[in-house]
Write a protein that holds these residues in place. Structure first.
Motif, PDB file in Angstrom:
ATOM      1  N   SER A  46       0.859  -1.177   0.000  1.00  0.00           N
ATOM      2  CA  SER A  46       0.000   0.000   0.000  1.00  0.00           C
ATOM      3  C   SER A  46       0.898   1.231   0.000  1.00  0.00           C
ATOM      4  CB  SER A  46      -0.889   0.008   1.245  1.00  0.00           C
ATOM      5  OG  SER A  46      -1.588   1.216   1.341  1.00  0.00           O
ATOM      6  N   ALA A  47       0.570   2.230  -0.807  1.00  0.00           N
ATOM      7  CA  ALA A  47       1.341   3.478  -0.831  1.00  0.00           C
ATOM      8  C   ALA A  47       0.478   4.602  -0.265  1.00  0.00           C
ATOM      9  CB  ALA A  47       1.763   3.804  -2.251  1.00  0.00           C
ATOM     10  N   LYS A  84      -9.090  -3.019  12.168  1.00  0.00           N
ATOM     11  CA  LYS A  84     -10.140  -2.249  11.499  1.00  0.00           C
ATOM     12  C   LYS A  84      -9.530  -1.251  10.516  1.00  0.00           C
ATOM     13  CE  LYS A  84     -14.381  -1.329  10.767  1.00  0.00           C
ATOM     14  NZ  LYS A  84     -15.117  -2.286   9.945  1.00  0.00           N
ATOM     15  N   LEU A  85      -8.487  -0.541  10.927  1.00  0.00           N
ATOM     16  CA  LEU A  85      -7.825   0.418  10.035  1.00  0.00           C
ATOM     17  C   LEU A  85      -7.212  -0.286   8.831  1.00  0.00           C
ATOM     18  CD1 LEU A  85      -6.065   2.708  12.672  1.00  0.00           C
ATOM     19  CD2 LEU A  85      -8.058   3.280  11.257  1.00  0.00           C
ATOM     20  N   ARG A  86      -6.595  -1.405   9.076  1.00  0.00           N
ATOM     21  CA  ARG A  86      -6.002  -2.206   8.004  1.00  0.00           C
ATOM     22  C   ARG A  86      -7.077  -2.665   7.028  1.00  0.00           C
ATOM     23  NH1 ARG A  86      -4.726  -8.125   8.700  1.00  0.00           N
ATOM     24  NH2 ARG A  86      -3.461  -8.637   6.925  1.00  0.00           N
ATOM     25  N   GLU A  87      -8.193  -3.110   7.576  1.00  0.00           N
ATOM     26  CA  GLU A  87      -9.302  -3.581   6.744  1.00  0.00           C
ATOM     27  C   GLU A  87      -9.846  -2.452   5.874  1.00  0.00           C
ATOM     28  OE1 GLU A  87     -13.495  -5.624   7.761  1.00  0.00           O
ATOM     29  OE2 GLU A  87     -11.759  -6.587   8.665  1.00  0.00           O
ATOM     30  N   VAL A  88      -9.982  -1.258   6.429  1.00  0.00           N
ATOM     31  CA  VAL A  88     -10.460  -0.099   5.660  1.00  0.00           C
ATOM     32  C   VAL A  88      -9.521   0.162   4.485  1.00  0.00           C
ATOM     33  CG1 VAL A  88     -10.790   2.404   5.748  1.00  0.00           C
ATOM     34  CG2 VAL A  88     -11.751   0.967   7.539  1.00  0.00           C
ATOM     35  N   ASP A  89      -8.206   0.156   4.739  1.00  0.00           N
ATOM     36  CA  ASP A  89      -7.230   0.369   3.659  1.00  0.00           C
ATOM     37  C   ASP A  89      -7.359  -0.687   2.573  1.00  0.00           C
ATOM     38  OD1 ASP A  89      -6.159   2.605   4.869  1.00  0.00           O
ATOM     39  OD2 ASP A  89      -4.360   1.588   5.627  1.00  0.00           O
ATOM     40  N   ILE A  91      -9.944  -2.599   1.821  1.00  0.00           N
ATOM     41  CA  ILE A  91     -11.214  -2.451   1.097  1.00  0.00           C
ATOM     42  C   ILE A  91     -11.112  -1.314   0.090  1.00  0.00           C
ATOM     43  CG2 ILE A  91     -13.640  -1.783   1.363  1.00  0.00           C
ATOM     44  CD1 ILE A  91     -13.587  -3.443   4.018  1.00  0.00           C
ATOM     45  N   GLU A  92     -10.473  -0.203   0.494  1.00  0.00           N
ATOM     46  CA  GLU A  92     -10.279   0.923  -0.427  1.00  0.00           C
ATOM     47  C   GLU A  92      -9.427   0.520  -1.625  1.00  0.00           C
ATOM     48  OE1 GLU A  92      -8.720   4.233   1.786  1.00  0.00           O
ATOM     49  OE2 GLU A  92     -10.633   4.591   2.789  1.00  0.00           O
ATOM     50  N   MET A  93      -8.558  -0.467  -1.443  1.00  0.00           N
ATOM     51  CA  MET A  93      -7.714  -0.967  -2.532  1.00  0.00           C
ATOM     52  C   MET A  93      -8.455  -1.993  -3.397  1.00  0.00           C
ATOM     53  SD  MET A  93      -4.216  -1.309  -0.309  1.00  0.00           S
ATOM     54  CE  MET A  93      -3.372  -2.323  -1.501  1.00  0.00           C
ATOM     55  N   GLY A  94      -9.701  -2.300  -3.042  1.00  0.00           N
ATOM     56  CA  GLY A  94     -10.502  -3.213  -3.849  1.00  0.00           C
ATOM     57  C   GLY A  94     -10.551  -4.648  -3.370  1.00  0.00           C
ATOM     58  N   PHE A  95     -10.002  -4.913  -2.201  1.00  0.00           N
ATOM     59  CA  PHE A  95     -10.041  -6.270  -1.655  1.00  0.00           C
ATOM     60  C   PHE A  95     -11.309  -6.482  -0.845  1.00  0.00           C
ATOM     61  CE2 PHE A  95      -5.524  -5.401  -2.160  1.00  0.00           C
ATOM     62  CZ  PHE A  95      -5.072  -6.555  -2.757  1.00  0.00           C
ATOM     63  N   LYS A  96     -11.750  -7.716  -0.816  1.00  0.00           N
ATOM     64  CA  LYS A  96     -12.826  -8.124   0.070  1.00  0.00           C
ATOM     65  C   LYS A  96     -12.172  -8.899   1.205  1.00  0.00           C
ATOM     66  CE  LYS A  96     -17.201 -10.550   0.167  1.00  0.00           C
ATOM     67  NZ  LYS A  96     -18.247 -11.163  -0.650  1.00  0.00           N
TER      68      LYS A  96
END
Length: 121
Positions: A46-47, A84-89, A91-96
């Motif tokens: 992630s960048a 939770k923060l990691r999950e948000v990142d 999801i924003e990158m397109g992962f489920k």
């Protein structure tokens, strides 16, 4: 952390899986779970806006569906905010993201398998 450090850590975790990770891997490896290909301890880069790179390691990853499967043990009770923060990142990158408790994987595989299949199909 640098990529090389993360890669070494991911390799260490692959060589020393938890009992739940071992059980899950036995069920999904070599396309044995409905033909889906899974990877263990998958590194995601992630960048940030300032160009700094960070890395996440997903317990398991299905590339065809861009799905990360996390198996949560007791350690995750101590890092809920980080998760939770990691999950948000991610999801924003397109992962489920799909989460299972270790006990569910080991003792309720039929239900876990049904949920997993529904989520990745």
């Amino acid at each position: 952390m640098r990529y090389k450090t993360i890669l070494e850590f991911a390799r260490h975790m692959r060589a020393n899986p938890t009992p739940a990770e071992n059980y899950f891997w036995d069920k999904v490896r070599n396309r044995s779970f409905h033909g889906f290909k899974f990877y263990r301890q998958y590194i995601v880069e992630s960048a940030s806006f300032n160009g700094d790179k960070s890395f996440f390691i997903g317990d398991f990853y299905c590339h065809n569906r861009k799905v990360i499967i996390e198996l949560d043990g007791k350690i995750h009770l101590q890092q809920l905010e980080y998760d939770k923060l990691r999950e948000v990142d991610l999801i924003e990158m397109g992962f489920k993201i799909i989460r299972f408790k270790n006990e569910e994987v080991r003792y309720k595989w039929i239900q876990v398998g049904e949920i997993l299949l529904k989520e990745i199909s």
